[in-house]
Structures are given as structure tokens and as C-alpha cells.
Write a protein that holds these residues in place. Structure first.
Motif, short mmCIF file in Angstrom:
data_model
loop_
_atom_site.label_atom_id
_atom_site.label_comp_id
_atom_site.label_asym_id
_atom_site.label_seq_id
_atom_site.Cartn_x
_atom_site.Cartn_y
_atom_site.Cartn_z
N VAL A 83 35.68 52.36 49.00
CA VAL A 83 34.25 52.09 49.00
C VAL A 83 33.56 52.91 47.90
N LEU A 84 33.99 54.15 47.70
CA LEU A 84 33.44 54.95 46.60
C LEU A 84 33.69 54.27 45.25
N VAL A 85 34.91 53.79 45.06
CA VAL A 85 35.23 53.10 43.80
C VAL A 85 34.32 51.89 43.62
N LEU A 86 34.18 51.09 44.66
CA LEU A 86 33.33 49.90 44.57
C LEU A 86 31.88 50.27 44.24
N GLY A 87 31.38 51.31 44.86
CA GLY A 87 30.02 51.75 44.58
C GLY A 87 29.84 52.21 43.15
N MET A 88 30.85 52.87 42.62
CA MET A 88 30.76 53.34 41.25
C MET A 88 30.85 52.18 40.25
N LEU A 89 31.63 51.17 40.58
CA LEU A 89 31.80 50.05 39.67
C LEU A 89 30.70 48.99 39.82
N HIS A 90 30.02 49.00 40.96
CA HIS A 90 28.94 48.04 41.24
C HIS A 90 27.74 48.79 41.81
N PRO A 91 27.15 49.69 41.01
CA PRO A 91 26.09 50.55 41.55
C PRO A 91 24.76 49.83 41.73
N HIS A 92 23.99 50.38 42.63
CA HIS A 92 22.62 49.93 42.85
C HIS A 92 21.71 51.03 42.32
N ASN A 93 20.69 50.65 41.61
CA ASN A 93 19.70 51.62 41.19
C ASN A 93 18.31 51.04 41.39
N THR A 94 17.31 51.84 41.24
CA THR A 94 15.94 51.38 41.53
C THR A 94 15.43 50.37 40.52
N GLU A 95 16.09 50.24 39.38
CA GLU A 95 15.67 49.26 38.38
C GLU A 95 16.19 47.86 38.69
N ASP A 96 17.18 47.76 39.55
CA ASP A 96 17.77 46.46 39.87
C ASP A 96 17.97 46.37 41.38
N MET A 97 16.89 46.12 42.08
CA MET A 97 16.94 46.09 43.54
C MET A 97 17.82 44.96 44.07
N ALA A 98 17.97 43.88 43.32
CA ALA A 98 18.82 42.78 43.77
C ALA A 98 20.27 43.22 43.88
N GLN A 99 20.66 44.19 43.08
CA GLN A 99 22.04 44.67 43.11
C GLN A 99 22.38 45.33 44.43
N LYS A 100 21.39 45.83 45.13
CA LYS A 100 21.63 46.49 46.42
C LYS A 100 22.33 45.54 47.39
N SER A 101 21.84 44.31 47.50
CA SER A 101 22.47 43.36 48.42
C SER A 101 23.81 42.88 47.89
N VAL A 102 23.96 42.80 46.57
CA VAL A 102 25.24 42.42 45.98
C VAL A 102 26.29 43.48 46.30
N THR A 103 25.93 44.73 46.10
CA THR A 103 26.86 45.83 46.39
C THR A 103 27.22 45.85 47.87
N ALA A 104 26.25 45.64 48.74
CA ALA A 104 26.52 45.62 50.18
C ALA A 104 27.51 44.51 50.52
N LYS A 105 27.35 43.34 49.94
CA LYS A 105 28.27 42.22 50.19
C LYS A 105 29.67 42.55 49.69
N ILE A 106 29.76 43.18 48.53
CA ILE A 106 31.06 43.55 47.96
C ILE A 106 31.78 44.53 48.88
N VAL A 107 31.05 45.54 49.34
CA VAL A 107 31.65 46.55 50.23
C VAL A 107 32.07 45.91 51.55
N LYS A 108 31.22 45.08 52.12
CA LYS A 108 31.55 44.41 53.38
C LYS A 108 32.80 43.55 53.24
N GLU A 109 32.95 42.89 52.11
CA GLU A 109 34.14 42.05 51.91
C GLU A 109 35.40 42.90 51.81
#
Length: 149
Positions: free
Chosen positions: A63-89
């Protein structure tokens, strides 16, 4: 680095005394850009199965690796849900491999866990090795899929 090489690297780190999370994170250090010291520090608390409810350290490292490779930041709020889906999968795939278990204590006490084919190929026989190698193999395959999208 191919999948078996990453699995072998993670197992070697675990055999050197690194915890499960550190071992998985180390196998992908070339992708995350972390130094060995940074990886060790970040994942220090990811292993040991101290109490019921603790997520498996090997899965946590992935999960740490996935977060580092698909990070969410405040400039791209849409990425937050993308990262969550990636981790859940990833978690879905990991738990599907291990009798729907994610809790470290449950995994350590489970009998007859079947790891990925790489576990047998590397001759791993210990519980934690099975979890580490399988987490690396599952993550490797998943990252390959994500890179094709």
C-alpha cells in the motif's frame, strides 16, 4: 527488474532481519526513489502482528508503494478517489489469495495458506515469506496492469 527478482529481493531483505513491510517496500525502491534508509524508516512499524486488527505488514508495504506511485495532493483532488480505488483493488487481490484475511494475527495462525506460484519457485516455506513474496508478486502484476491503462 522482473517479478521473480523483486520477490527474491524482498525475501532476502526479510532474511536479513527487515520486517514484512520494509521487505516489500525495498523490492520496489527503484520505482519509489527512496533510499534504503528512507524505506527502512518509513516502514519500521509495518510488521510483527502485535495485536488483532493489525493489517498484514506485507500488504501495508505494498500500500505504501501504491501511494507513492499514485499520490494524492491538494492540487488534484480527483486523484484521491483514484488512489483509494487502486489501494482497495490491491487489498481485494491480496485477501482473495489468502482466504479473505488481511489481519496479521489471522494470517499467521491460518493453516494451509496458498501463496502465489513465486513462493514455491523460490522455495519459501515460512508464513511471513509466503505473505511477503505473494504481496510482491500481486503488486508487480497489478502495477503492470496499471501501467497499461
Amino acid at each position: 527488474m522482473n517479478k521473480l527478482e523483486r520477490c527474491r529481493k524482498a525475501m532476502e531483505y526479510h532474511n536479513r532481519g527487515f520486517n514484512c513491510g520494509q521487505s516489500v517496500l525495498e523490492a520496489f525502491r527503484d520505482l519509489t526513489g527512496l533510499t534504503e534508509e528512507q524505506g527502512r524508516g518509513i516502514a519500521t512499524g509495518l510488521g510483527g502482528g502485535f495485536r488483532s486488527g493489525d493489517i498484514c505488514g506485507a500488504a501495508s508495504g505494498a500500500v505504501l508503494v501504491l501511494g507513492m506511485l499514485h499520490p494524492h495532493n491538494t492540487e488534484d483532488m480527483a486523484q484521491k478517489s483514484v488512489t483509494a480505488k487502486i489501494v482497495k483493488e490491491f487489498v481485494r487481490r491480496f485477501t482473495a489469495q489468502f482466504q479473505d484475511k488481511l489481519d496479521c494475527r489471522d494470517l499467521l495462525s491460518a493453516k494451509g495458506l496458498q501463496g502465489t506460484p513465486e513462493v514455491a519457485e523460490l522455495g519459501a516455506s515460512k508464513h511471513c515469506e509466503t505473505l511477503i513474496i505473494s504481496a510482491v508478486a500481486i503488486l508487480y502484476d497489478y502495477l503492470e496492469e496499471l501501467n497499461k491503462e
